[in-house]
Design a protein around this motif. Structure first.
Motif, PDB file in Angstrom:
ATOM      1  N   LYS A  46       0.862  -1.179   0.000  1.00  0.00           N
ATOM      2  CA  LYS A  46       0.000   0.000   0.000  1.00  0.00           C
ATOM      3  C   LYS A  46       0.896   1.224   0.000  1.00  0.00           C
ATOM      4  CE  LYS A  46      -4.064   1.848   0.008  1.00  0.00           C
ATOM      5  NZ  LYS A  46      -5.030   1.590  -1.062  1.00  0.00           N
ATOM      6  N   ALA A  47       0.769   2.062  -1.021  1.00  0.00           N
ATOM      7  CA  ALA A  47       1.611   3.244  -1.150  1.00  0.00           C
ATOM      8  C   ALA A  47       0.788   4.493  -0.872  1.00  0.00           C
ATOM      9  CB  ALA A  47       2.217   3.312  -2.555  1.00  0.00           C
ATOM     10  N   PHE A  48       1.363   5.408  -0.108  1.00  0.00           N
ATOM     11  CA  PHE A  48       0.697   6.652   0.248  1.00  0.00           C
ATOM     12  C   PHE A  48       1.490   7.828  -0.304  1.00  0.00           C
ATOM     13  CE2 PHE A  48      -0.302   3.522   3.450  1.00  0.00           C
ATOM     14  CZ  PHE A  48      -1.664   3.661   3.626  1.00  0.00           C
ATOM     15  N   PRO A  51      -0.078   0.642  -8.229  1.00  0.00           N
ATOM     16  CA  PRO A  51      -1.510   0.656  -8.554  1.00  0.00           C
ATOM     17  C   PRO A  51      -2.387   0.957  -7.345  1.00  0.00           C
ATOM     18  CG  PRO A  51      -0.426  -1.263  -9.507  1.00  0.00           C
ATOM     19  CD  PRO A  51       0.560  -0.644  -8.593  1.00  0.00           C
ATOM     20  N   ASN A  52      -1.870   0.695  -6.126  1.00  0.00           N
ATOM     21  CA  ASN A  52      -2.651   0.912  -4.905  1.00  0.00           C
ATOM     22  C   ASN A  52      -2.371   2.274  -4.271  1.00  0.00           C
ATOM     23  OD1 ASN A  52      -3.841  -1.692  -4.948  1.00  0.00           O
ATOM     24  ND2 ASN A  52      -1.956  -2.566  -4.129  1.00  0.00           N
ATOM     25  N   LEU A  53      -1.914   3.223  -5.037  1.00  0.00           N
ATOM     26  CA  LEU A  53      -1.534   4.533  -4.508  1.00  0.00           C
ATOM     27  C   LEU A  53      -2.746   5.242  -3.892  1.00  0.00           C
ATOM     28  CD1 LEU A  53       0.867   6.572  -4.395  1.00  0.00           C
ATOM     29  CD2 LEU A  53      -0.058   7.567  -6.495  1.00  0.00           C
ATOM     30  N   LEU A  68     -10.302   3.670   7.205  1.00  0.00           N
ATOM     31  CA  LEU A  68     -10.000   5.005   6.722  1.00  0.00           C
ATOM     32  C   LEU A  68      -9.177   5.787   7.735  1.00  0.00           C
ATOM     33  CD1 LEU A  68     -11.900   7.402   4.601  1.00  0.00           C
ATOM     34  CD2 LEU A  68     -11.411   8.211   6.905  1.00  0.00           C
ATOM     35  N   GLU A  69      -9.497   5.631   9.013  1.00  0.00           N
ATOM     36  CA  GLU A  69      -8.731   6.318  10.050  1.00  0.00           C
ATOM     37  C   GLU A  69      -7.286   5.844  10.059  1.00  0.00           C
ATOM     38  OE1 GLU A  69      -9.893   5.591  14.177  1.00  0.00           O
ATOM     39  OE2 GLU A  69      -9.717   7.751  14.519  1.00  0.00           O
ATOM     40  N   ASP A  70      -7.072   4.530   9.884  1.00  0.00           N
ATOM     41  CA  ASP A  70      -5.710   4.000   9.812  1.00  0.00           C
ATOM     42  C   ASP A  70      -4.964   4.573   8.608  1.00  0.00           C
ATOM     43  OD1 ASP A  70      -6.099   2.495  12.068  1.00  0.00           O
ATOM     44  OD2 ASP A  70      -6.527   0.634  10.991  1.00  0.00           O
ATOM     45  N   PHE A  71      -5.648   4.696   7.480  1.00  0.00           N
ATOM     46  CA  PHE A  71      -5.022   5.284   6.298  1.00  0.00           C
ATOM     47  C   PHE A  71      -4.602   6.729   6.567  1.00  0.00           C
ATOM     48  CE2 PHE A  71      -7.342   2.416   2.995  1.00  0.00           C
ATOM     49  CZ  PHE A  71      -6.402   1.419   3.224  1.00  0.00           C
ATOM     50  N   SER A  90       5.241   7.238   0.851  1.00  0.00           N
ATOM     51  CA  SER A  90       5.424   6.323   1.975  1.00  0.00           C
ATOM     52  C   SER A  90       4.999   4.921   1.543  1.00  0.00           C
ATOM     53  CB  SER A  90       4.585   6.794   3.167  1.00  0.00           C
ATOM     54  OG  SER A  90       4.694   5.889   4.248  1.00  0.00           O
ATOM     55  N   VAL A  91       5.959   3.996   1.597  1.00  0.00           N
ATOM     56  CA  VAL A  91       5.693   2.597   1.228  1.00  0.00           C
ATOM     57  C   VAL A  91       6.306   1.711   2.303  1.00  0.00           C
ATOM     58  CG1 VAL A  91       5.875   0.832  -0.558  1.00  0.00           C
ATOM     59  CG2 VAL A  91       5.902   3.243  -1.208  1.00  0.00           C
ATOM     60  N   GLY A  92       5.466   0.971   3.036  1.00  0.00           N
ATOM     61  CA  GLY A  92       5.994   0.154   4.119  1.00  0.00           C
ATOM     62  C   GLY A  92       6.714   1.030   5.126  1.00  0.00           C
ATOM     63  N   ASN A  93       7.969   0.689   5.424  1.00  0.00           N
ATOM     64  CA  ASN A  93       8.767   1.473   6.362  1.00  0.00           C
ATOM     65  C   ASN A  93       9.598   2.551   5.671  1.00  0.00           C
ATOM     66  OD1 ASN A  93       7.964   0.031   8.689  1.00  0.00           O
ATOM     67  ND2 ASN A  93       9.400  -1.606   8.195  1.00  0.00           N
TER      68      ASN A  93
END
Length: 246
Positions: A62-64, A143-145, A232-235, A105-108
Protein backbone atom coordinates in the motif's frame (compact mmCIF):
# COMPACT_ATOMS: atom_id res chain seq x y z
CA UNK A 1 28.47 14.08 -16.12
CA UNK A 2 30.80 11.36 -17.46
CA UNK A 3 30.99 7.91 -15.92
CA UNK A 4 34.54 8.27 -14.64
CA UNK A 5 33.66 11.42 -12.73
CA UNK A 6 30.54 9.81 -11.27
CA UNK A 7 32.55 6.77 -10.12
CA UNK A 8 35.10 9.11 -8.57
CA UNK A 9 32.30 10.71 -6.57
CA UNK A 10 31.17 7.31 -5.30
CA UNK A 11 34.75 6.47 -4.29
CA UNK A 12 35.06 9.72 -2.35
CA UNK A 13 31.85 9.12 -0.42
CA UNK A 14 32.83 5.50 0.32
CA UNK A 15 35.25 6.91 2.89
CA UNK A 16 34.05 7.85 6.35
CA UNK A 17 34.54 11.55 7.29
CA UNK A 18 37.38 10.55 9.60
CA UNK A 19 39.18 8.52 6.93
CA UNK A 20 38.60 11.24 4.35
CA UNK A 21 40.26 13.90 6.50
CA UNK A 22 43.50 11.91 6.68
CA UNK A 23 43.40 10.09 3.36
CA UNK A 24 46.50 10.49 1.12
CA UNK A 25 44.25 9.99 -1.91
CA UNK A 26 41.21 12.14 -1.12
CA UNK A 27 40.89 15.15 1.12
CA UNK A 28 38.22 17.63 2.13
CA UNK A 29 39.64 20.13 -0.37
CA UNK A 30 39.47 17.50 -3.13
CA UNK A 31 35.82 16.91 -2.35
CA UNK A 32 35.14 20.65 -2.22
CA UNK A 33 36.72 21.20 -5.66
CA UNK A 34 34.74 18.28 -7.05
CA UNK A 35 31.42 19.57 -5.74
CA UNK A 36 32.10 23.12 -6.92
CA UNK A 37 32.91 22.02 -10.47
CA UNK A 38 30.65 23.84 -12.95
CA UNK A 39 29.47 20.61 -14.60
CA UNK A 40 28.81 18.71 -11.37
CA UNK A 41 25.14 17.73 -11.41
CA UNK A 42 24.35 14.47 -9.62
CA UNK A 43 20.55 14.85 -9.89
CA UNK A 44 20.07 12.56 -12.92
CA UNK A 45 21.97 9.78 -11.11
CA UNK A 46 20.10 10.40 -7.85
CA UNK A 47 16.75 10.32 -9.63
CA UNK A 48 17.77 7.14 -11.43
CA UNK A 49 18.72 5.48 -8.13
CA UNK A 50 15.40 6.51 -6.54
CA UNK A 51 13.49 5.15 -9.54
CA UNK A 52 15.37 1.84 -9.34
CA UNK A 53 14.63 1.63 -5.61
CA UNK A 54 10.92 2.29 -6.08
CA UNK A 55 10.71 -0.18 -8.97
CA UNK A 56 12.05 -2.94 -6.70
CA UNK A 57 9.29 -2.42 -4.15
CA UNK A 58 6.41 -4.81 -4.53
CA UNK A 59 3.38 -3.26 -6.19
CA UNK A 60 1.32 -5.15 -3.61
CA UNK A 61 2.50 -2.68 -0.97
CA UNK A 62 0.00 0.00 0.00
CA UNK A 63 1.61 3.24 -1.15
CA UNK A 64 0.70 6.65 0.25
CA UNK A 65 1.42 9.97 -1.44
CA UNK A 66 1.36 12.59 1.33
CA UNK A 67 1.20 16.34 0.66
CA UNK A 68 1.67 18.99 3.32
CA UNK A 69 2.92 22.52 3.84
CA UNK A 70 5.47 23.38 6.49
CA UNK A 71 7.25 26.47 7.83
CA UNK A 72 11.03 26.79 7.62
CA UNK A 73 11.88 29.16 10.47
CA UNK A 74 14.34 31.99 9.78
CA UNK A 75 15.94 34.55 12.08
CA UNK A 76 16.83 37.30 9.61
CA UNK A 77 14.11 39.67 8.43
CA UNK A 78 16.06 40.60 5.28
CA UNK A 79 16.44 37.04 3.95
CA UNK A 80 15.04 36.83 0.43
CA UNK A 81 11.47 35.58 0.37
CA UNK A 82 11.06 35.46 4.15
CA UNK A 83 7.64 36.48 5.49
CA UNK A 84 5.78 36.84 8.73
CA UNK A 85 3.63 33.70 8.84
CA UNK A 86 1.32 32.16 11.40
CA UNK A 87 2.71 29.03 13.01
CA UNK A 88 -0.20 26.85 14.22
CA UNK A 89 2.10 24.72 16.41
CA UNK A 90 3.32 27.66 18.48
CA UNK A 91 0.19 29.75 17.79
CA UNK A 92 2.17 32.86 16.97
CA UNK A 93 3.59 34.82 14.05
CA UNK A 94 7.12 33.81 13.02
CA UNK A 95 9.64 34.70 10.33
CA UNK A 96 9.73 31.80 7.90
CA UNK A 97 9.55 30.43 4.40
CA UNK A 98 6.52 28.31 3.57
CA UNK A 99 7.33 25.06 1.77
CA UNK A 100 5.30 22.41 0.00
CA UNK A 101 6.46 18.86 0.68
CA UNK A 102 5.29 15.69 -1.10
CA UNK A 103 6.36 12.36 0.38
CA UNK A 104 5.92 8.81 -0.86
CA UNK A 105 5.42 6.32 1.97
CA UNK A 106 5.69 2.60 1.23
CA UNK A 107 5.99 0.15 4.12
CA UNK A 108 8.77 1.47 6.36
CA UNK A 109 10.25 3.62 3.60
CA UNK A 110 9.59 7.34 3.14
CA UNK A 111 10.99 9.24 0.17
CA UNK A 112 10.68 13.00 -0.36
CA UNK A 113 9.65 13.40 -3.99
CA UNK A 114 9.09 17.16 -4.06
CA UNK A 115 10.11 20.12 -1.89
CA UNK A 116 9.28 23.64 -3.05
CA UNK A 117 9.51 27.04 -1.40
CA UNK A 118 6.24 28.89 -1.92
CA UNK A 119 6.61 32.57 -2.69
CA UNK A 120 4.35 33.95 -5.42
CA UNK A 121 2.27 30.82 -5.89
CA UNK A 122 -0.65 29.45 -3.89
CA UNK A 123 0.07 26.10 -2.17
CA UNK A 124 -2.73 24.30 -4.00
CA UNK A 125 -1.51 25.59 -7.39
CA UNK A 126 2.01 24.34 -6.65
CA UNK A 127 0.61 21.01 -5.46
CA UNK A 128 -1.46 20.42 -8.59
CA UNK A 129 1.50 21.25 -10.86
CA UNK A 130 3.75 18.88 -8.90
CA UNK A 131 1.15 16.10 -9.04
CA UNK A 132 0.88 16.49 -12.80
CA UNK A 133 4.59 15.67 -13.06
CA UNK A 134 4.60 12.82 -10.54
CA UNK A 135 1.39 10.87 -10.99
CA UNK A 136 2.01 9.12 -14.32
CA UNK A 137 5.08 7.24 -13.06
CA UNK A 138 3.75 6.68 -9.56
CA UNK A 139 0.45 5.17 -10.67
CA UNK A 140 2.34 2.82 -12.98
CA UNK A 141 4.66 1.71 -10.15
CA UNK A 142 2.00 1.63 -7.42
CA UNK A 143 -1.51 0.66 -8.55
CA UNK A 144 -2.65 0.91 -4.90
CA UNK A 145 -1.53 4.53 -4.51
CA UNK A 146 -3.59 6.58 -2.01
CA UNK A 147 -3.29 10.38 -1.74
CA UNK A 148 -3.47 12.10 1.66
CA UNK A 149 -3.57 15.78 2.62
CA UNK A 150 -5.01 18.03 5.31
CA UNK A 151 -7.75 20.63 5.17
CA UNK A 152 -5.31 23.45 4.48
CA UNK A 153 -4.78 22.10 0.95
CA UNK A 154 -8.16 20.53 0.22
CA UNK A 155 -10.25 22.80 -1.97
CA UNK A 156 -12.63 22.21 -4.88
CA UNK A 157 -9.88 22.61 -7.50
CA UNK A 158 -7.73 19.96 -5.83
CA UNK A 159 -10.67 17.57 -5.43
CA UNK A 160 -11.69 18.01 -9.07
CA UNK A 161 -8.11 17.40 -10.19
CA UNK A 162 -7.56 14.19 -8.24
CA UNK A 163 -11.01 12.92 -9.26
CA UNK A 164 -10.13 13.56 -12.91
CA UNK A 165 -6.88 11.59 -12.42
CA UNK A 166 -8.90 8.67 -11.05
CA UNK A 167 -6.77 7.74 -8.10
CA UNK A 168 -7.87 7.13 -4.54
CA UNK A 169 -7.62 9.76 -1.82
CA UNK A 170 -8.46 10.58 1.78
CA UNK A 171 -8.40 14.32 2.49
CA UNK A 172 -9.36 16.35 5.52
CA UNK A 173 -11.84 19.12 4.76
CA UNK A 174 -13.25 22.17 6.52
CA UNK A 175 -16.09 21.13 8.81
CA UNK A 176 -18.10 24.14 7.74
CA UNK A 177 -18.61 22.65 4.28
CA UNK A 178 -22.23 21.85 3.46
CA UNK A 179 -23.77 18.79 1.85
CA UNK A 180 -25.47 20.32 -1.17
CA UNK A 181 -28.31 17.81 -1.15
CA UNK A 182 -29.18 17.63 2.56
CA UNK A 183 -28.19 21.28 3.21
CA UNK A 184 -26.49 20.15 6.43
CA UNK A 185 -23.00 21.13 7.52
CA UNK A 186 -20.66 18.15 7.46
CA UNK A 187 -19.72 18.70 11.10
CA UNK A 188 -23.39 18.25 12.09
CA UNK A 189 -23.82 14.87 10.41
CA UNK A 190 -23.86 11.86 12.75
CA UNK A 191 -21.40 9.68 10.76
CA UNK A 192 -22.04 6.24 12.30
CA UNK A 193 -20.57 5.08 8.97
CA UNK A 194 -19.49 6.64 5.68
CA UNK A 195 -21.94 9.36 4.58
CA UNK A 196 -22.47 9.97 0.87
CA UNK A 197 -22.33 13.73 0.26
CA UNK A 198 -22.34 16.21 -2.62
CA UNK A 199 -20.16 19.28 -2.17
CA UNK A 200 -20.90 22.52 -3.96
CA UNK A 201 -18.39 22.97 -6.78
CA UNK A 202 -17.45 19.27 -6.97
CA UNK A 203 -19.15 17.25 -9.71
CA UNK A 204 -19.01 13.77 -8.17
CA UNK A 205 -20.39 12.40 -4.93
CA UNK A 206 -17.86 11.76 -2.17
CA UNK A 207 -17.93 9.77 1.05
CA UNK A 208 -17.53 11.78 4.24
CA UNK A 209 -16.28 10.51 7.60
CA UNK A 210 -15.60 12.00 11.00
CA UNK A 211 -12.47 10.39 12.41
CA UNK A 212 -9.59 11.17 14.73
CA UNK A 213 -6.90 13.66 13.73
CA UNK A 214 -4.27 11.91 15.82
CA UNK A 215 -5.53 13.55 19.00
CA UNK A 216 -8.71 13.50 21.06
CA UNK A 217 -10.41 15.68 18.45
CA UNK A 218 -12.21 14.43 15.37
CA UNK A 219 -12.21 16.04 11.95
CA UNK A 220 -14.15 15.52 8.74
CA UNK A 221 -12.43 13.55 5.97
CA UNK A 222 -13.67 12.92 2.43
CA UNK A 223 -12.77 10.10 0.07
CA UNK A 224 -13.79 8.70 -3.28
CA UNK A 225 -13.95 5.26 -1.64
CA UNK A 226 -16.57 3.85 0.71
CA UNK A 227 -14.30 2.35 3.37
CA UNK A 228 -14.84 1.17 6.91
CA UNK A 229 -14.34 3.98 9.40
CA UNK A 230 -11.48 2.21 11.19
CA UNK A 231 -9.69 1.43 7.93
CA UNK A 232 -10.00 5.00 6.72
CA UNK A 233 -8.73 6.32 10.05
CA UNK A 234 -5.71 4.00 9.81
CA UNK A 235 -5.02 5.28 6.30
CA UNK A 236 -5.22 8.93 7.31
CA UNK A 237 -2.93 8.39 10.29
CA UNK A 238 -0.22 7.43 7.81
CA UNK A 239 0.33 11.20 7.45
CA UNK A 240 2.22 11.25 10.74
CA UNK A 241 2.93 7.59 11.59
CA UNK A 242 6.25 5.95 10.81
CA UNK A 243 4.79 2.96 9.02
CA UNK A 244 1.43 1.72 7.85
CA UNK A 245 0.21 -1.38 9.67
CA UNK A 246 -2.60 -3.26 7.88
Amino acid sequence: MNEAKYNALLNIFSYSPYTLSSSPIYSASTLSRFLSSFDFNPMPQIQSLIHQLLAKLSSSHKAFLIADTTLLRKTGSKIEGVNKLYDPSSKRIVLAHRALVIILSVGNLRVSLHVELLRDVKPVDALIEALKRLLHSLKRLFPNLLFLCDAGLTCNRLLEFILSEEFDFVCAIGQGRVDKESKEKLRDLWFPRAEKVKLKGVDKHLYAYRVSDGSDKEGVKVSNKCLGKKRLEDFYRQRWSQAYKP
